[in-house]
Write a protein that holds these residues in place. Structure first.
Motif, PDB file in Angstrom:
ATOM      1  N   ASN A  39      36.386  39.468  37.791  1.00  0.00           N
ATOM      2  CA  ASN A  39      35.468  38.537  37.148  1.00  0.00           C
ATOM      3  C   ASN A  39      36.038  37.986  35.844  1.00  0.00           C
ATOM      4  O   ASN A  39      35.570  36.977  35.350  1.00  0.00           O
ATOM      5  CB  ASN A  39      34.126  39.227  36.854  1.00  0.00           C
ATOM      6  N   ASN A  40      37.030  38.655  35.257  1.00  0.00           N
ATOM      7  CA  ASN A  40      37.628  38.188  34.013  1.00  0.00           C
ATOM      8  C   ASN A  40      38.558  37.025  34.332  1.00  0.00           C
ATOM      9  O   ASN A  40      39.450  37.152  35.160  1.00  0.00           O
ATOM     10  CB  ASN A  40      38.405  39.327  33.345  1.00  0.00           C
ATOM     11  N   PRO A  41      38.374  35.855  33.680  1.00  0.00           N
ATOM     12  CA  PRO A  41      39.192  34.682  34.004  1.00  0.00           C
ATOM     13  C   PRO A  41      40.643  34.790  33.546  1.00  0.00           C
ATOM     14  O   PRO A  41      41.485  34.039  34.010  1.00  0.00           O
ATOM     15  CB  PRO A  41      38.489  33.544  33.265  1.00  0.00           C
ATOM     16  N   VAL A  42      40.945  35.741  32.657  1.00  0.00           N
ATOM     17  CA  VAL A  42      42.303  35.859  32.152  1.00  0.00           C
ATOM     18  C   VAL A  42      43.071  36.950  32.883  1.00  0.00           C
ATOM     19  O   VAL A  42      44.152  36.726  33.420  1.00  0.00           O
ATOM     20  CB  VAL A  42      42.315  36.133  30.625  1.00  0.00           C
ATOM     21  N   ILE A  43      42.519  38.185  32.909  1.00  0.00           N
ATOM     22  CA  ILE A  43      43.227  39.307  33.523  1.00  0.00           C
ATOM     23  C   ILE A  43      42.245  40.406  33.897  1.00  0.00           C
ATOM     24  O   ILE A  43      41.210  40.575  33.253  1.00  0.00           O
ATOM     25  CB  ILE A  43      44.316  39.870  32.579  1.00  0.00           C
ATOM     26  N   ASN A  44      42.591  41.151  34.926  1.00  0.00           N
ATOM     27  CA  ASN A  44      41.839  42.334  35.310  1.00  0.00           C
ATOM     28  C   ASN A  44      42.226  43.439  34.326  1.00  0.00           C
ATOM     29  O   ASN A  44      43.376  43.840  34.274  1.00  0.00           O
ATOM     30  CB  ASN A  44      42.212  42.724  36.740  1.00  0.00           C
TER      31      ASN A  44
END
Length: 130
Positions: A80-85
């Motif tokens: 769900n994080n747009p940058v990184i898991n």
């Protein structure tokens, strides 16, 4: 085990992350990546490639990338994080000396490439800015 992927090589998307806070990232696609290449050799190959890749802004070419982390595999769930898991670091961080195959890299895998110190700071304080 000779599979089609092994014979042809893998298609791997590398997500270059220059800034976690500013969501400053670029995807770079690599074709015909050998699955038995070591993580270290793959990082060197990516660093060398991005120095001359057309369309890649200079700040991305010069960043001190030092860590790879599995982000997404084909037909699996995305974070769900747009940058990184930011979860499962122990399982998802690619380890020096291992091959891409041993690290779980498959065809159409997406891998984040970033500076470890910046990642750890972001995990401690996951604030994004525009």
């Amino acid at each position: 085990m000779a599979t089609e992927d092994h014979m042809e090589g893998l298609t791997v998307t590398v997500r270059l992350i220059r800034s976690f806070q500013h969501k400053n990232l670029k995807n770079v696609v690599f074709h015909k990546v050998h699955p038995d290449m070591t993580v270290d050799n793959f990082m060197d190959m990516v660093r060398k490639d991005i120095q001359t890749r057309p369309g890649l802004p200079p700040p991305f070419r010069k960043h001190a990338y030092d860590t790879l982390k599995l982000e997404f595999k084909a037909h699996c769930n995305k974070t769900n994080n747009p940058v990184i898991n930011t979860g499962d670091d122990e399982k998802l961080m690619l380890k020096s000396g291992a091959t891409l195959r041993e690290s779980g890299v498959e065809n159409e895998t997406e891998i984040s490439f970033f500076k470890r110190e910046e990642y750890e700071n972001f995990v401690e304080n996951p604030v994004t800015k525009w």
